[in-house]
Design a protein around this motif. Structure first.
Motif, PDB file in Angstrom:
ATOM      1  N   MET A  78      79.501 108.996  84.572  1.00  0.00           N
ATOM      2  CA  MET A  78      80.167 107.714  84.818  1.00  0.00           C
ATOM      3  C   MET A  78      81.554 107.960  85.375  1.00  0.00           C
ATOM      4  SD  MET A  78      79.231 105.383  81.602  1.00  0.00           S
ATOM      5  CE  MET A  78      77.527 105.288  81.144  1.00  0.00           C
ATOM      6  N   GLU A  80      84.877 105.751  87.771  1.00  0.00           N
ATOM      7  CA  GLU A  80      85.309 104.538  88.469  1.00  0.00           C
ATOM      8  C   GLU A  80      85.874 104.935  89.832  1.00  0.00           C
ATOM      9  OE1 GLU A  80      87.814 101.424  86.324  1.00  0.00           O
ATOM     10  OE2 GLU A  80      89.197 102.152  87.867  1.00  0.00           O
ATOM     11  N   ARG A  88      87.866  97.714  92.253  1.00  0.00           N
ATOM     12  CA  ARG A  88      87.289  98.829  91.505  1.00  0.00           C
ATOM     13  C   ARG A  88      85.772  98.683  91.356  1.00  0.00           C
ATOM     14  NH1 ARG A  88      89.857  98.930  86.017  1.00  0.00           N
ATOM     15  NH2 ARG A  88      89.927  96.690  86.303  1.00  0.00           N
ATOM     16  N   ASN A  90      82.515 100.584  89.239  1.00  0.00           N
ATOM     17  CA  ASN A  90      81.998 101.584  88.289  1.00  0.00           C
ATOM     18  C   ASN A  90      80.750 102.219  88.870  1.00  0.00           C
ATOM     19  OD1 ASN A  90      83.857 101.316  86.209  1.00  0.00           O
ATOM     20  ND2 ASN A  90      82.675  99.749  85.140  1.00  0.00           N
ATOM     21  N   ILE A  91      80.681 103.526  88.800  1.00  0.00           N
ATOM     22  CA  ILE A  91      79.474 104.241  89.226  1.00  0.00           C
ATOM     23  C   ILE A  91      78.851 104.908  88.006  1.00  0.00           C
ATOM     24  CG2 ILE A  91      78.549 106.128  90.647  1.00  0.00           C
ATOM     25  CD1 ILE A  91      80.827 105.667  92.621  1.00  0.00           C
ATOM     26  N   GLU A  92      77.566 104.639  87.796  1.00  0.00           N
ATOM     27  CA  GLU A  92      76.818 105.316  86.734  1.00  0.00           C
ATOM     28  C   GLU A  92      75.610 105.981  87.373  1.00  0.00           C
ATOM     29  OE1 GLU A  92      75.677 102.295  83.841  1.00  0.00           O
ATOM     30  OE2 GLU A  92      77.609 101.324  84.166  1.00  0.00           O
ATOM     31  N   ASP A 126      72.431  92.413  92.878  1.00  0.00           N
ATOM     32  CA  ASP A 126      72.741  91.163  92.199  1.00  0.00           C
ATOM     33  C   ASP A 126      74.137  90.708  92.611  1.00  0.00           C
ATOM     34  OD1 ASP A 126      70.917  89.922  90.035  1.00  0.00           O
ATOM     35  OD2 ASP A 126      70.521  92.067  89.906  1.00  0.00           O
ATOM     36  N   ASP A 127      74.627  89.649  91.941  1.00  0.00           N
ATOM     37  CA  ASP A 127      75.919  89.067  92.335  1.00  0.00           C
ATOM     38  C   ASP A 127      77.024  90.119  92.486  1.00  0.00           C
ATOM     39  OD1 ASP A 127      74.585  86.739  92.016  1.00  0.00           O
ATOM     40  OD2 ASP A 127      75.422  86.281  90.046  1.00  0.00           O
ATOM     41  N   TYR A 128      77.195  90.911  91.447  1.00  0.00           N
ATOM     42  CA  TYR A 128      78.338  91.828  91.459  1.00  0.00           C
ATOM     43  C   TYR A 128      77.929  93.263  91.177  1.00  0.00           C
ATOM     44  CZ  TYR A 128      77.974  91.527  86.376  1.00  0.00           C
ATOM     45  OH  TYR A 128      77.516  91.598  85.076  1.00  0.00           O
ATOM     46  N   TYR A 129      76.639  93.518  91.144  1.00  0.00           N
ATOM     47  CA  TYR A 129      76.200  94.886  90.844  1.00  0.00           C
ATOM     48  C   TYR A 129      74.920  95.235  91.589  1.00  0.00           C
ATOM     49  CZ  TYR A 129      73.054  92.630  87.433  1.00  0.00           C
ATOM     50  OH  TYR A 129      72.112  91.838  86.812  1.00  0.00           O
ATOM     51  N   THR A 140      73.656 102.907  89.014  1.00  0.00           N
ATOM     52  CA  THR A 140      74.124 101.533  88.832  1.00  0.00           C
ATOM     53  C   THR A 140      75.571 101.451  89.298  1.00  0.00           C
ATOM     54  OG1 THR A 140      72.668 101.212  86.939  1.00  0.00           O
ATOM     55  CG2 THR A 140      74.496  99.685  87.152  1.00  0.00           C
ATOM     56  N   THR A 142      78.790  98.810  89.742  1.00  0.00           N
ATOM     57  CA  THR A 142      79.266  97.514  89.263  1.00  0.00           C
ATOM     58  C   THR A 142      80.627  97.197  89.855  1.00  0.00           C
ATOM     59  OG1 THR A 142      78.217  98.060  87.161  1.00  0.00           O
ATOM     60  CG2 THR A 142      79.647  96.128  87.180  1.00  0.00           C
ATOM     61  N   GLY A 143      80.722  96.092  90.554  1.00  0.00           N
ATOM     62  CA  GLY A 143      82.014  95.651  91.066  1.00  0.00           C
ATOM     63  C   GLY A 143      82.787  94.968  89.944  1.00  0.00           C
ATOM     64  N   LEU A 144      84.012  95.405  89.724  1.00  0.00           N
ATOM     65  CA  LEU A 144      84.794  94.800  88.638  1.00  0.00           C
ATOM     66  C   LEU A 144      85.540  93.554  89.114  1.00  0.00           C
ATOM     67  CD1 LEU A 144      86.040  97.982  86.739  1.00  0.00           C
ATOM     68  CD2 LEU A 144      83.959  96.658  86.440  1.00  0.00           C
TER      69      LEU A 144
END
Lengths: 313, 306
Positions: A78, A80, A88, A90-92, A126-129, A140, A142-144
């Motif tokens: 994980m 960022e 920002r 997040n990368i997982e 999806d909307d933000y991810y 995964t 994820t846009g913060l």
């Protein structure tokens, strides 16, 4: 008695046939999958990289680890990434034991309304991810925040990470065979244990003894579940257990006589047709009753044509 | 060496923990006129929190002057809808200060980086509270018996927790992969040692039909050992899929839920996204323990706008 170098050569020959972890085989470290500044300047690492292997996943995603472990988790990373204006992401990155397990986790994490993209084996936005399945990896992002810069960043980072994964993306056999029955927008989740199953399907008996894998498919007008058992006897036992349980519960009842399948069951607000073919148990639900029976018959035909042993991955 | 808590000490701790609300309540307010749950809806989470606590009798009812307050917020992951909103944290710190608390400390065994990346550390510092990170070493947790526990007979609570007079829990309600729902009841696992938390899963949890309910029973049992004076729950925006870590589908009721009855609060929050509280094992089992009321028709739930 034996040739001179047998003692030395024999262990070496045996080693050639031992299973080798895929990352060792391909030489890929999870950090190698991350975009580095020389190839991509807009987004840069902005937090320390966190890693976990095996059961240490509990330390990284406390409370969420069991699901990954159920599917066969190997290691995760994980970090960022940040761009201008404090945007920002997040990368997982999760490496599962094989491509089928990775597909399972991916299929559970993507939402039904997600937009499908041709990145890696499959990607869902999806909307933000965004979730991406590529080989034995699930990624995964994820846009913060939610803005156009984040949207572009999600696409760009996803493509760059997926491009570095060369191992093939193989669908589980069960999914591969059932997919032709579905419409493009139908949602399909592949489970490999009770947690995944429970996440998509509220069923009063979980796990059913002897269940191995399965799928839950949901569309706008119907829902079906296929549960795979190790043999037909176990599937039959599970079917009888369902009948018994439904009879004993105050929130469930069996409609009609359960002598000859399909059995019609009402559990709370839901009505199911339940049937068995070989080592597969099928549950179908749709407000359109002729359509429901038709779907059940199509599923049975598809699964019967696969024969036994069942489609286990 | 771990020190075992004897019955007398445990009861004393429980009395002190619950005393904050009882003493203040009997001195200043007639609790009978107040709602069991105060719910405030609005875009400004800070103002919603202030108003919700005020509607339930004010922070003075729960935090007597010169007391040390332990707080438990959720800092699990900085994905949207997966952690307690920093503005709610700020508001609670403000209210505790106003009530005359001498220490307002957030306890956690999660790493400091979680608190930084969620913005919660900055909120705590800006508000005038403190973050206390407890090392995961088992010696930092006190074995605590749960005599009425069905499956969990002993938990391991942070040693430092026992130094406080009042305990306020501040979870975000959200989806959970293991038991479908998380709220005030499950949040208590944040005070229990991570190693003990792992025992909530049966070794054969992937094949045992009772394993999932075993986890929920452990959560209900743990709640016998811990009794917050007040629950302030973030139901402003939270994930309803892929919990507890996210990212997942977000629901934004824009609500802050405040009360003392953990079961009722969790039942209310579960109903926000259409879950049947009776079907959530942790809520049903906690109700069976007598920890709180699952039937919201029996509770006075008042909703306000800020």
């Amino acid at each position: 008695m034996y040739p001179k170098h047998t003692k030395t050569l024999l262990p070496m020959v045996i080693c050639l046939f031992l299973p080798v972890p895929s990352t060792l085989f391909s030489g890929i470290e999870l950090t190698d999958l991350l975009p580095n500044p020389s190839e991509y300047l807009l987004w840069k690492e902005s937090s320390p990289i966190q890693k976990a292997k095996g059961e240490d996943l509990y330390l990284l995603i406390d409370g969420g680890a069991e699901l990954y472990l159920e599917y066969g988790f190997e290691e995760a990373l994980m970090v960022e990434y940040a761009a201008a204006d404090n945007n920002r992401i997040n990368i997982e990155i999760y490496r599962m034991k094989d491509s089928e397990s990775a597909y399972g986790i991916y299929s559970l994490k993507k939402s039904r309304s997600a937009k499908r993209l041709a990145i890696g084996g499959e990607a869902a936005r999806d909307d933000y991810y965004m979730n991406i399945w590529a080989g034995e990896y699930v990624i995964t992002l994820t846009g913060l925040q939610q803005n156009k810069e984040i949207d572009r960043g999600l696409d760009a980072l996803a493509e760059r990470i997926a491009a570095k994964i060369v191992s093939p993306s193989r669908l589980p056999n069960l999914v591969k065979n059932i997919r032709p029955l579905l419409d493009h927008n139908d949602d399909l989740a592949y489970f490999k244990g009770p947690l995944g199953f429970r996440n998509r399907f509220a069923f009063p008996i979980n796990p059913l003894p002897g269940m191995l894998t399965g799928i839950v498919s949901q569309s706008s007008d119907s829902e079906f579940t296929v549960i795979v058992f190790s043999d037909s006897a176990k599937a039959e036992t599970a079917l009888q257990l369902i009948i018994e349980t439904m009879r004993s519960r105050s929130d469930s009842r069996i409609l009609g006589e359960p002598i000859r399948p399909p059995i019609v069951v009402k559990h709370r607000k839901n009505r199911f047709l339940i049937d068995r073919t070989g080592s597969h148990l099928l549950l179908v639900s749709s407000p359109d009753q002729p359509g429901e029976k038709l779907l059940l018959d199509r599923l049975k035909a598809t699964l019967s044509s696969q024969g036994t042993p069942p489609l286990i991955d | 060496m771990n020190k075992r808590v004897n019955r007398r000490e445990f009861l004393k701790t429980g009395a002190v923990l619950s005393g904050g609300s009882m003493i203040a309540g009997s001195q200043f307010l007639d609790a009978g006129t107040l709602p069991d749950l105060a719910v405030v809806k609005g875009a400004d989470s800070y103002r919603s929190t202030i108003k919700a606590v005020e509607k339930i009798g004010g922070m003075g009812r729960f935090v007597p002057r010169n007391t040390k307050v332990a707080l438990l917020a959720n800092a699990q992951r900085n994905n949207p809808g997966a952690f307690t909103h920093p503005e709610i944290v700020k508001a609670v710190i403000h209210l505790c200060k106003e009530a005359g608390a001498v220490q307002i400390n957030f306890l956690s065994w999660l790493p400091r980086s979680n608190w930084e990346s969620t913005g919660l550390l900055q909120a705590i510092q800006a508000g005038g509270g403190q973050l206390v990170i407890v090392n995961n070493d088992e010696t930092m947790f006190r074995p605590t018996p749960i005599t009425k526990g069905v499956t969990l007979k002993e938990c391991r609570i942070m040693n430092c927790f026992f130094e406080y007079d009042v305990f306020i829990t501040m979870p975000i309600t959200k989806d959970h992969a293991g038991n479908k729902f998380t709220g005030t009841l499950k949040n208590m696992m944040g005070l229990n040692s991570p190693l003990n938390n792992r025992t909530f899963h049966k070794p054969n949890w992937t094949t045992d039909p009772e394993a999932i309910e075993y986890l929920d029973q452990c959560i209900a049992d743990l709640n016998l050992a811990l009794r917050p004076a007040l629950c302030v729950v973030d139901a402003t925006e939270f994930i309803i899929t892929n919990g507890p870590f996210g990212p997942g589908k977000l629901l934004s009721p824009q609500k802050v839920v405040v009360g003392t009855d953990r079961v009722a609060i969790d039942a209310y929050c579960a109903s926000l996204w259409g879950l049947d509280p009776a079907a959530i094992h942790s809520i049903a089992r906690a109700h069976a323990h007598g920890i709180g009321e699952i039937d919201l028709k029996k509770m006075v739930v008042k909703e306000y706008r800020n």
